[in-house]
Scaffold this active site. Structure first.
Site: not given
Ligand code: ADP
Length: 396
Positions: A7, A90, A179, A208, A210, A240, A282, A284, A383
């Site tokens: 990727n 990818r 996606h 759901l 980033n 976004r 983020d 979290r 993926e």
């Molecule tokens: P990307 O689109 O970059 O692949 P991911 O699918 O890794 O993104 O998702 C990232 C998001 O998931 C971030 O907002 C992160 O805070 C959230 N996330 C990851 N672990 C947790 C968790 N344990 N609790 C809540 N949100 C989480």
């Protein structure tokens, strides 16, 4: 067989070497800061991560370092490059040219190049990865797996925007969706996991992370998705904006003295959860801040969940019903609060949440109660494995 999944981004590259018979990840990692200074992360299965700082002026040095790490005497996952049977790449945008994955040849490379202006940040980088791998691994079959391909089954009534039709005819301005590898993998797995009839199934997938997108999948085929010509459309994401009134662009441009590039930068990089909370993209961080009473973080979470619920409602109409709603990706798999809030809007569908199941993490699970009229579940996306499977199907 062993499949190397690549990727390739503009300054980074993620990779996994997968044994397609056992579906075991033999090694994985990433190259970061390509063209800046360079950092390789390599992890063989069952071992600790190794981090090497080394010059990576171009993707060629980066991919060479990955191949050297994979075949290293001491920590390599394989003895020689001969053990790599195929490479799955990818590719972000396949335009209207690709409705499925393909074996890469000169014609495919040309067609991907022709999609460059639809994804100017991603496609050129994907092509660099393809060309470098061809050079460093001559004779190894290469396949392209497109983010947009799964959505090519959408009907015109969905993919056309209410714009002058000449923009579609001349420039192919339409909804493409992204996606797709994840929506395809997760919707198929939902059907298998719940024992639904693949030919008679209505599934809504909420990816759901980033970046976030939702899709409506009827009998295994995508009929609608939230992302559009670009990944900016749809629900609120990390940075976004998702859907806004397009007139806001002119309004803010005048107030803030911004040109189109400045406005696009705001919509792509400074909006969404980051913009609403003025704190972090983020999830979290927002969850923690909301717990300690931060009103903006609380609102950002509410905007996200309400927006998701509205799209889900729309897709129930598009599908004329729904059998299953599945959550996936970083937020979808981990954030129990988001699932709880979204499902809270869906009582009219006869859904109730099983709170104990919703509290679990890291597994495929049904989170609706047994008497719910619609099943709600969590299915972790993968993926890389999906790209590996597509690649194997083309090579065989
Ligand atoms: P990307 O689109 O970059 O692949 P991911 O699918 O890794 O993104 O998702 C990232 C998001 O998931 C971030 O907002 C992160 O805070 C959230 N996330 C990851 N672990 C947790 C968790 N344990 N609790 C809540 N949100 C989480």
């Amino acid at each position: 067989m062993n499949v190397l999944v690549i990727n390739c981004g503009s300054s980074s590259l993620k990779y996994q070497l997968i044994n397609s018979d056992t579906e075991e990840v033999l090694a994985k990692g990433l190259c970061e800061r390509i063209g800046i200074d360079g950092r390789l992360v390599y992890q063989k299965a069952g071992c600790d991560k190794e981090v090497t700082e080394a010059a990576m002026p171009t993707h060629k040095e980066a991919i060479q370092m990955v191949l050297d790490a994979l075949t290293n005497d001491k920590t390599g996952a394989i003895e020689s490059l001969k053990e790599i049977d195929a490479v799955g790449h990818r590719v972000v945008h396949g335009g209207e040219k690709f409705a499925s994955s393909v074996v890469i040849d000169d014609e495919v490379i040309k067609a991907v190049e022709e999609c460059n202006d639809l994804a100017p940040l991603h496609n050129p980088a994907n092509l660099i990865g393809i060309n470098v791998c061809k050079e460093l691994m001559p004779g190894v079959p290469m396949e392209a797996v497109f983010d947009t391909a799964f959505h090519q089954t959408m009907p015109a009534k969905d993919y056309l925007y209410g714009l002058p039709i000449e923009y579609y005819e001349k420039y192919k301005v339409r909804r493409y969706g992204f996606h797709g590898t994840s929506h395809s993998f997760v919707s198929k797995r939902t059907v298998e996991f719940l024992g639904l009839d693949p030919e008679n199934s209505k599934v809504i997938v909420c990816h759901l992370g980033n970046g976030s997108s939702i899709s409506a999948v009827l009998n295994g085929k995508c009929i609608d998705t939230t992302m559009g010509l670009t990944p900016l459309e749809g629900v609120v994401m990390g940075t976004r904006s998702g859907n806004i009134d397009p007139a806001i662009m002119e309004f803010i441009a005048k107030k803030e003295n911004l040109d189109i590039a400045g406005i696009m930068n705001v919509l792509n990089k400074k909006s969404g959860l980051q913009g609403l909370s003025n704190l972090s993209s983020d999830f979290r961080d927002l969850e923690n801040a909301a717990k300690s009473g931060n009103k903006n973080a609380e609102n950002a979470i509410e905007v996200l969940c309400y927006g998701i619920a509205k799209f889900v409602g729309g897709y129930v109409a598009a599908l004329n019903g729904v059998d299953a709603i599945t959550f996936t990706a970083g937020i979808g798999e981990n954030a129990a609060t988001v699932r709880e809030k979204v499902v809270g809007y869906l009582g009219y569908l006869g859904i109730t949440l099983d709170e104990e199941a919703n509290g679990k993490r890291g597994e495929e699970i049904v989170i609706s109660t047994p008497d719910s009229k619609v099943k709600v579940c969590v299915i972790p996306t993968n993926e890389e494995l999906a790209i590996c499977r597509e690649t194997v199907a083309l090579v065989k």
